[in-house]
Design an enzyme around this catalytic site. Structure first.
Site, PDB file in Angstrom:
ATOM      1  N   ASP A 102       0.848  -1.177   0.000  1.00  0.00           N
ATOM      2  CA  ASP A 102       0.000   0.000   0.000  1.00  0.00           C
ATOM      3  C   ASP A 102       0.894   1.240   0.000  1.00  0.00           C
ATOM      4  O   ASP A 102       1.916   1.276  -0.688  1.00  0.00           O
ATOM      5  CB  ASP A 102      -0.945  -0.065   1.206  1.00  0.00           C
ATOM      6  N   TYR A 230      -2.603  10.358   2.544  1.00  0.00           N
ATOM      7  CA  TYR A 230      -3.430  10.961   1.502  1.00  0.00           C
ATOM      8  C   TYR A 230      -3.239  12.462   1.313  1.00  0.00           C
ATOM      9  O   TYR A 230      -3.704  13.007   0.309  1.00  0.00           O
ATOM     10  CB  TYR A 230      -4.909  10.686   1.802  1.00  0.00           C
ATOM     11  N   HIS A 290      -6.317  -7.010  -1.702  1.00  0.00           N
ATOM     12  CA  HIS A 290      -5.449  -5.933  -1.210  1.00  0.00           C
ATOM     13  C   HIS A 290      -4.681  -6.347   0.040  1.00  0.00           C
ATOM     14  O   HIS A 290      -3.660  -5.753   0.373  1.00  0.00           O
ATOM     15  CB  HIS A 290      -6.313  -4.704  -0.910  1.00  0.00           C
TER      16      HIS A 290
END
Length: 312
Positions: A102, A230, A290
């Site tokens: 990730d 983010y 994921h």
């Protein structure tokens, strides 16, 4: 699990938690994704130690058992890279393999670009290296309700998550992000609302596992994790070399929603990702999601250990 030691290393006034197992001369550094902690690599750490490696896995600042930074809204990838280097220095480790997933793949690639003499090889789950200049714009190509767009907006995800306790947030994340579709909310909907409360956890993720994550984030909250992942930039690091020149293994889960991000599949099938890595292996786990490292640890570990042993 009871053989994993837990230590704290002070970096820039923050006590950072590091899980550590094994005594081998070759070290594997595990970097977690969002919104995980060291625990996401528990199966891989034990497998690496049993294979003769030393395995270390930090909780990033503001994650897990590590201290919060004084200004969470300013935490950045630069902080992560500096923290990792300081941890390696404190442990007198000069060279490592890095295994990441990730958003943890970005500090892994940054370390390989800036310090190739210290990185023996990189294994990433689901994230091939593409420089910012060649990377497709996901947020511009997907609807407003795309989860990254929502998480990018300061306060939006915090308010969404804040309606629930941390354990429920994690339950929703593991259900939602283990699916094959990109999480996209409707205009009048929040990301957490995409999960029906009656939906069971994935069969490979236990209630006991959930409690570990929930307890960690009850302590820290999600602000720092959201900020780094983010809202900060991974590319403003003074990087001038655009080619990763250490060996890289990218493990892709066929059922990982990330495959459906605009341009990702094309970059792989066209061979474009090979332009940015001088020694790249890319393999698929047919049923992998994921969270393939937790979903199918034996399969993942075999791929990982074969690569590590090849490049000792």
């Amino acid at each position: 699990m009871d053989q994993i030691q837990h230590n704290f290393i002070t970096v820039q006034g923050l006590k950072l938690h590091v899980a550590d197992i094994g005594t081998g001369p070759n070290v594997v550094l595990f970097l977690h994704g969002f919104p995980e902690i060291w625990y996401t690599w528990r199966h891989q750490m034990i497998a690496a130690a049993n294979a003769g490696f030393r395995a270390i896995a930090p909780d990033y600042r503001g994650h897990g058992l590590s201290d919060q930074p004084p200004e969470p809204d300013k935490a950045s990838y630069r902080d992560l890279v500096n923290d990792i280097l300081a941890i390696l220095e404190a442990l007198a480790i000069t060279k490592v393999f890095v295994v990441a997933k990730d958003f943890g793949a970005w500090p892994a690639y940054i370390l390989a670009l800036l310090y190739p003499d210290r990185i023996l090889g990189v294994v990433t789950l689901g994230v091939p290296y593409i420089p910012a200049s060649s990377r497709p714009s996901f947020t511009k190509s997907l609807p407003e309700g795309f989860y990254i767009s929502r998480f990018h907006e300061p306060g939006r995800a915090e308010a969404d998550f804040g309606r629930f306790d941390a354990t429920t947030v994690f339950r929703n994340i593991y259900i939602l992000f283990s699916r094959s579709e990109i999480p996209i909310a409707a205009e009048n909907q929040e990301i957490m609302d995409l999960v029906d409360p009656s939906t069971p956890l994935p069969p490979w993720f236990s209630e006991e596992d959930l409690k570990v994550y929930g307890a960690a984030y009850e302590r820290t909250g999600f602000q720092t994790a959201l900020q780094i992942t983010y809202r900060s930039k991974s590319d403003d690091m003074g990087i001038t070399e655009l080619i990763v020149k250490v060996p890289v293994l990218v493990i892709m889960g066929r059922k990982d929603y990330f495959n459906k991000f605009p341009g990702i599949e094309d970059s792989i099938t066209s061979g474009k990702v090979n332009e940015f890595t001088s020694d790249l292996e890319l393999v698929y786990m047919p049923e992998g999601t994921h969270f393939a490292q937790e979903q199918a640890p034996d399969q993942f570990n075999q791929l990982m250990l074969t690569f590590l042993k090849k490049h000792i």
